[in-house]
Design a protein around this motif. Structure first.
Motif, PDB file in Angstrom:
ATOM      1  N   TRP A  16       0.824  -1.220   0.000  1.00  0.00           N
ATOM      2  CA  TRP A  16       0.000   0.000   0.000  1.00  0.00           C
ATOM      3  C   TRP A  16       0.856   1.266   0.000  1.00  0.00           C
ATOM      4  CZ3 TRP A  16       0.334   3.532   3.837  1.00  0.00           C
ATOM      5  CH2 TRP A  16       0.454   3.147   5.167  1.00  0.00           C
ATOM      6  N   ALA A  17       1.981   1.227   0.674  1.00  0.00           N
ATOM      7  CA  ALA A  17       2.845   2.409   0.682  1.00  0.00           C
ATOM      8  C   ALA A  17       3.410   2.679  -0.713  1.00  0.00           C
ATOM      9  CB  ALA A  17       3.972   2.235   1.691  1.00  0.00           C
ATOM     10  N   THR A  18       3.798   1.615  -1.395  1.00  0.00           N
ATOM     11  CA  THR A  18       4.336   1.759  -2.742  1.00  0.00           C
ATOM     12  C   THR A  18       3.248   2.222  -3.712  1.00  0.00           C
ATOM     13  OG1 THR A  18       5.958   0.036  -2.251  1.00  0.00           O
ATOM     14  CG2 THR A  18       5.593   0.562  -4.576  1.00  0.00           C
ATOM     15  N   ALA A  19       2.067   1.625  -3.607  1.00  0.00           N
ATOM     16  CA  ALA A  19       0.955   2.037  -4.478  1.00  0.00           C
ATOM     17  C   ALA A  19       0.582   3.498  -4.228  1.00  0.00           C
ATOM     18  CB  ALA A  19      -0.252   1.125  -4.260  1.00  0.00           C
ATOM     19  N   ASN A  28      -4.226   8.157 -10.263  1.00  0.00           N
ATOM     20  CA  ASN A  28      -4.023   6.887 -10.959  1.00  0.00           C
ATOM     21  C   ASN A  28      -4.942   5.853 -10.307  1.00  0.00           C
ATOM     22  OD1 ASN A  28      -3.108   4.316 -11.759  1.00  0.00           O
ATOM     23  ND2 ASN A  28      -1.005   5.035 -12.001  1.00  0.00           N
ATOM     24  N   VAL A  29      -6.073   5.582 -10.951  1.00  0.00           N
ATOM     25  CA  VAL A  29      -7.126   4.745 -10.361  1.00  0.00           C
ATOM     26  C   VAL A  29      -6.616   3.351 -10.032  1.00  0.00           C
ATOM     27  CG1 VAL A  29      -9.410   3.736 -10.745  1.00  0.00           C
ATOM     28  CG2 VAL A  29      -8.943   6.071 -11.495  1.00  0.00           C
ATOM     29  N   LYS A  30      -5.806   2.761 -10.909  1.00  0.00           N
ATOM     30  CA  LYS A  30      -5.264   1.420 -10.648  1.00  0.00           C
ATOM     31  C   LYS A  30      -4.460   1.401  -9.348  1.00  0.00           C
ATOM     32  CE  LYS A  30      -2.085  -1.989 -12.576  1.00  0.00           C
ATOM     33  NZ  LYS A  30      -1.139  -2.266 -13.653  1.00  0.00           N
ATOM     34  N   MET A  31      -3.596   2.380  -9.175  1.00  0.00           N
ATOM     35  CA  MET A  31      -2.779   2.435  -7.954  1.00  0.00           C
ATOM     36  C   MET A  31      -3.631   2.733  -6.726  1.00  0.00           C
ATOM     37  SD  MET A  31       0.367   1.632  -8.431  1.00  0.00           S
ATOM     38  CE  MET A  31      -0.016   0.442  -9.679  1.00  0.00           C
ATOM     39  N   VAL A  32      -4.664   3.519  -6.875  1.00  0.00           N
ATOM     40  CA  VAL A  32      -5.559   3.815  -5.751  1.00  0.00           C
ATOM     41  C   VAL A  32      -6.282   2.538  -5.313  1.00  0.00           C
ATOM     42  CG1 VAL A  32      -7.623   5.087  -5.025  1.00  0.00           C
ATOM     43  CG2 VAL A  32      -5.827   6.252  -6.321  1.00  0.00           C
ATOM     44  N   VAL A  33      -6.729   1.745  -6.272  1.00  0.00           N
ATOM     45  CA  VAL A  33      -7.409   0.484  -5.941  1.00  0.00           C
ATOM     46  C   VAL A  33      -6.437  -0.463  -5.234  1.00  0.00           C
ATOM     47  CG1 VAL A  33      -8.492  -1.588  -6.917  1.00  0.00           C
ATOM     48  CG2 VAL A  33      -9.172   0.684  -7.730  1.00  0.00           C
ATOM     49  N   ILE A  34      -5.227  -0.591  -5.765  1.00  0.00           N
ATOM     50  CA  ILE A  34      -4.212  -1.434  -5.112  1.00  0.00           C
ATOM     51  C   ILE A  34      -3.935  -0.918  -3.710  1.00  0.00           C
ATOM     52  CG2 ILE A  34      -1.783  -2.140  -5.167  1.00  0.00           C
ATOM     53  CD1 ILE A  34      -2.065  -2.166  -8.269  1.00  0.00           C
ATOM     54  N   LEU A  39      -4.236  -1.797   1.863  1.00  0.00           N
ATOM     55  CA  LEU A  39      -4.412  -1.147   3.165  1.00  0.00           C
ATOM     56  C   LEU A  39      -5.384  -1.927   4.032  1.00  0.00           C
ATOM     57  CD1 LEU A  39      -3.881   1.332   5.016  1.00  0.00           C
ATOM     58  CD2 LEU A  39      -5.831   2.404   3.899  1.00  0.00           C
ATOM     59  N   VAL A  40      -6.513  -2.305   3.462  1.00  0.00           N
ATOM     60  CA  VAL A  40      -7.515  -3.059   4.227  1.00  0.00           C
ATOM     61  C   VAL A  40      -6.952  -4.415   4.651  1.00  0.00           C
ATOM     62  CG1 VAL A  40      -9.752  -4.228   4.072  1.00  0.00           C
ATOM     63  CG2 VAL A  40      -9.512  -1.870   3.266  1.00  0.00           C
ATOM     64  N   LEU A  41      -6.313  -5.127   3.717  1.00  0.00           N
ATOM     65  CA  LEU A  41      -5.739  -6.431   4.061  1.00  0.00           C
ATOM     66  C   LEU A  41      -4.672  -6.299   5.144  1.00  0.00           C
ATOM     67  CD1 LEU A  41      -5.421  -8.056   0.524  1.00  0.00           C
ATOM     68  CD2 LEU A  41      -7.065  -8.648   2.329  1.00  0.00           C
ATOM     69  N   SER A  42      -3.868  -5.267   5.049  1.00  0.00           N
ATOM     70  CA  SER A  42      -2.814  -5.044   6.035  1.00  0.00           C
ATOM     71  C   SER A  42      -3.396  -4.797   7.428  1.00  0.00           C
ATOM     72  CB  SER A  42      -1.953  -3.858   5.596  1.00  0.00           C
ATOM     73  OG  SER A  42      -0.921  -3.618   6.509  1.00  0.00           O
TER      74      SER A  42
END
Length: 104
Positions: A16-19, A28-34, A39-42
């Motif tokens: 999440w930090a890298t995204a 960048n929608v793709k990076m926001v989704v990642i 973030l939630v999984l973490s």
């Protein structure tokens, strides 16, 4: 099992930090989704790990994995400077995490 979940959660912190860094200010929608999924999984993984691990140790390990992972990705893939001082600092973080695991 808690340690395994905690390690995966730390890796998700790296993701999440890298995204987030590559989200171009959330444009960048793709990076926001990642970012959001990682973030939630973490956070969920950290929450599960905290059921049976001491909070101080678990949080330090989680943030340490995230910091080491993010710094390493930055140096290997994104042109962050690779210096002896940075490497020594990463080794110190790893030493602290191992010490907390072994002594806690």
């Amino acid at each position: 099992m808690s340690w395994f979940i905690l390690i995966l959660s730390g890796l998700m912190e790296t993701a999440w930090a890298t995204a987030l860094a590559h989200s171009d200010g959330f444009r960048n929608v793709k990076m926001v989704v990642i970012f959001l999924v990682a973030l939630v999984l973490s956070m969920v993984g950290l929450g599960f790990a905290l059921r049976s691990l001491p909070v101080g140790t678990a949080y330090a390990v989680w943030t340490g994995i995230g910091a080491i992972g993010t710094a390493t990705l930055g140096m290997v893939f994104f042109g962050d400077p690779v210096t002896a001082g940075r490497i020594v600092c990463l080794v110190l973080i790893v030493s602290g995490i191992v010490g907390l695991k072994l002594l806690g």
